[in-house]
Design a protein around this motif. Structure first.
Motif, PDB file in Angstrom:
ATOM      1  N   GLY A   1       0.808  -1.222   0.000  1.00  0.00           N
ATOM      2  CA  GLY A   1       0.000   0.000   0.000  1.00  0.00           C
ATOM      3  C   GLY A   1       0.837   1.267   0.000  1.00  0.00           C
ATOM      4  O   GLY A   1       2.037   1.234   0.288  1.00  0.00           O
ATOM      5  N   ALA A   2       0.168   2.395  -0.323  1.00  0.00           N
ATOM      6  CA  ALA A   2       0.812   3.721  -0.188  1.00  0.00           C
ATOM      7  C   ALA A   2       0.093   4.519   0.890  1.00  0.00           C
ATOM      8  O   ALA A   2       0.722   5.182   1.713  1.00  0.00           O
TER       9      ALA A   2
ATOM     10  N   THR B   1      -1.174   3.672   3.677  1.00  0.00           N
ATOM     11  CA  THR B   1      -1.301   2.595   4.663  1.00  0.00           C
ATOM     12  C   THR B   1      -1.894   3.109   5.976  1.00  0.00           C
ATOM     13  O   THR B   1      -1.601   4.231   6.396  1.00  0.00           O
TER      14      THR B   1
ATOM     15  N   HIS C   1      -2.287   8.386  -4.250  1.00  0.00           N
ATOM     16  CA  HIS C   1      -2.175   7.631  -5.497  1.00  0.00           C
ATOM     17  C   HIS C   1      -2.017   8.539  -6.709  1.00  0.00           C
ATOM     18  O   HIS C   1      -1.869   8.069  -7.831  1.00  0.00           O
TER      19      HIS C   1
ATOM     20  N   ASP D   1     -10.060   8.201  -3.738  1.00  0.00           N
ATOM     21  CA  ASP D   1     -10.632   7.458  -4.876  1.00  0.00           C
ATOM     22  C   ASP D   1     -12.062   7.895  -5.133  1.00  0.00           C
ATOM     23  O   ASP D   1     -12.877   7.924  -4.195  1.00  0.00           O
TER      24      ASP D   1
ATOM     25  N   GLU E   1      -3.422   3.390  -9.600  1.00  0.00           N
ATOM     26  CA  GLU E   1      -4.332   2.259  -9.809  1.00  0.00           C
ATOM     27  C   GLU E   1      -5.011   2.320 -11.179  1.00  0.00           C
ATOM     28  O   GLU E   1      -6.042   1.686 -11.389  1.00  0.00           O
TER      29      GLU E   1
ATOM     30  N   GLU F   1     -15.749   5.129   2.069  1.00  0.00           N
ATOM     31  CA  GLU F   1     -14.704   4.418   2.827  1.00  0.00           C
ATOM     32  C   GLU F   1     -13.879   5.425   3.628  1.00  0.00           C
ATOM     33  O   GLU F   1     -13.573   6.521   3.131  1.00  0.00           O
TER      34      GLU F   1
ATOM     35  N   SER G   1      -9.935  -6.240  -1.159  1.00  0.00           N
ATOM     36  CA  SER G   1      -9.279  -5.131  -1.868  1.00  0.00           C
ATOM     37  C   SER G   1      -7.822  -5.406  -2.210  1.00  0.00           C
ATOM     38  O   SER G   1      -7.064  -5.968  -1.415  1.00  0.00           O
ATOM     39  N   ALA G   2      -7.457  -4.937  -3.413  1.00  0.00           N
ATOM     40  CA  ALA G   2      -6.054  -4.897  -3.833  1.00  0.00           C
ATOM     41  C   ALA G   2      -5.367  -3.740  -3.120  1.00  0.00           C
ATOM     42  O   ALA G   2      -6.002  -2.982  -2.373  1.00  0.00           O
TER      43      ALA G   2
ATOM     44  N   SER H   1      -2.501  -0.340  -3.700  1.00  0.00           N
ATOM     45  CA  SER H   1      -2.105   0.548  -4.804  1.00  0.00           C
ATOM     46  C   SER H   1      -0.825   0.064  -5.478  1.00  0.00           C
ATOM     47  O   SER H   1      -0.593   0.339  -6.653  1.00  0.00           O
TER      48      SER H   1
END
Ligand code: 2PG
Ligand code: MG
Length: 457
Positions: A41-42, A44, A156, A165, A207, A289, A367-368, A370
């Motif tokens: 992650g970025a 995090t 991101h 996002d 992403e 989120e 979830s994936a 980034s």
């Protein structure tokens, strides 16, 4: 026994941001092998399990040679001779080899690589796709509703926006394949809108989303709405909006305030919640989120009270951690959890959190990160664990499409047996995702957003 672990081999690879990450191969007595690589992650959460980095100058300090050594050394020693088909036992051994709660000693990146490669080897030995290997015996596969990134900000996209996002949920789709095509249309429509505004569309975020510089956070929502209209799809009925505020990223723990750089505002939690509630009343938003920061527990109940009509998703807040989720359930601060296996370190721990969430009536979104690799295990886990929703990024960049393409293949192969979770997977009116429900009729006859289309304030 054909599934005894005989070889473990880890090495360093690069993720989609070009940073090092851990890959691992596990070999079994019968000759089966399984490989896996872990994401990173970025944005995090403060309370995630440890991602072990070497420090120093190599790769700017981001090397993972220590984590690789930990897999090949102490972790491998722990699992040699164990049955790869007993994932829980293997994961418990990995956890106890580290001996700390957040895998602070050997690293969650090291532990997850071995945990995942074990599952993949066990699936190969059983001659099953991974999603069948992780499926509970009395359950059948379920294709998840995708949450697809269209516009990125935050960590991101060079903080072009404060909000991280802006995503779409194709609530009108009847299949996974249809959902992806709808999301593709919106991404294309949004790029057309930006182009017409004279803004570059080649600014692609981590992403695969568009990363434009816009005058305000709300302006991004307006661009997305125009993108939906340009796509020819109907807002609310075909396409709904999801937001990852990722508020931890712009929270100042000292002053307990939120700094919106793009809007040039410094606001209290309550004002941020009011702003989001206004957006909910004006745009077809079905999911938000990390509406507040992961350290701002005190204000989450207020957010939950105001925004209870939509899916309130905890990512940094819960960090796929049993205790934090238990507190969230007890305090009633959300109704859904984002699950990222590398936040916790083992497959079994991630699965446990999904069970815990389900038992509490929470929706689950796998979830994936980034930073991803071309590995597609996340897609199989979503189907086999019946998470109902998945968040992977946008409809481009190979590390993202690897997951979408895997899901497209699974749906195509299942043919008439394929079941798609649809809009009913979203909280607050999420269907239970245990097999007792017949998922053939999960997509409601009236658009799901109609039931949620109430002002949030
Ligand atoms: C998130 C994730 C994925 P990261 O915040 O939900 O979008 O980002 O992997 O950088 O934590
Ligand atoms: Mg998030």
């Amino acid at each position: 026994m054909k599934t005894t672990i005989t070889t473990v081999f880890a090495w360093e690879v690069l993720d989609s941001r070009g940073n090092p990450t851990v890959a691992c191969e596990v070999g079994l007595t019968g000759g089966a092998r399984g490989t896996a690589s872990v994401p990173s992650g970025a944005s995090t959460g403060t309370f995630e399990a440890l991602e072990l980095r070497d420090g120093g100058t190599r790769y700017g300090g981001k090397g993972v040679r220590d984590a690789v050594r930990n897999v090949n050394g102490p972790l491998a020693a722990e699992v040699y001779g164990m049955d790869a088909a007993d994932q829980e036992l293997v994961d418990a051994a990995l956890q106890s080899a580290d001996g700390t709660a957040g895998l602070q000693r050997l690293g969650a990146n090291a532990v997850l690589a071995l945990s995942l490669a074990t599952a993949s080897a066990a699936a190969a030995a059983a001659e099953l796709p991974l999603y069948r290997q992780v499926l509970a015996p009395d359950e059948s596969p379920l294709l998840p509703m995708p949450m697809v990134n269209i516009i990125s900000g935050g960590a991101h996209a060079g903080r072009a926006l404060d909000i991280q996002d802006l995503l779409v949920v194709p609530v009108g789709a009847d299949s996974f394949a249809e959902a992806i095509e709808m999301a593709w249309r919106v991404r294309r429509g949004t790029a057309i809108v930006l182009d017409q505004m004279g803004l570059p569309t080649a600014l692609i975020a981590d992403e695969g989303g568009l990363g434009p510089r816009l005058p305000s956070n709300r302006a991004a929502l307006d661009v997305l709405m125009s993108g939906i209209e340009t796509s020819g799809l109907r807002p609310e009925i075909d396409i709904a909006i999801a937001i990852d505020v990722a508020a931890t990223q712009f929270y100042d723990a000292g002053s307990k305030r939120y700094r919106l750089e793009v809007d040039q505002r410094d606001i209290a939690a309550e004002e941020l919640v009011t702003e989001l509630a206004t957006w909910c009343a004006q745009y077809p938003i079905v999911s938000i989120e990390d509406v507040l920061a992961d350290q701002d527990w005190d204000n989450w109940p207020h957010a939950a009270g105001v925004l209870s009509h939509i899916q309130l998703l905890g990512d940094d807040l819960f960090v796929t951690d049993r205790e934090r989720l238990a507190r969230g359930i007890a305090d009633g601060v959300a109704n859904a959890v984002l699950v990222k296996p590398n936040q916790t370190g083992t497959l079994s721990a991630a699965r446990d959190v999904i069970e815990q969430a389900r038992d509490a009536g929470f929706a689950t979104v796998l979830s994936a990160r980034s930073g991803e690799t071309e590995d597609a295990w996340l897609a199989d886990l979503a189907v086999g664990w019946r998470t109902g929703q998945i968040k992977v990024g946008s409809t481009m960049r190979s590390e993202r499409t690897a997951k979408w393409n895997r899901l497209l293949r699974i749906e195509a192969e299942l043919g008439p047996d394929a079941r798609f979770a649809g809009a009913a997977a979203l909280a607050p009116s999420n269907e239970p995702l245990h097999q007792s429900t017949d998922h053939r009729n999960l997509v409601p006859s009236t658009p799901a957003t109609e039931t949620r289309d109430q002002p949030c304030d």
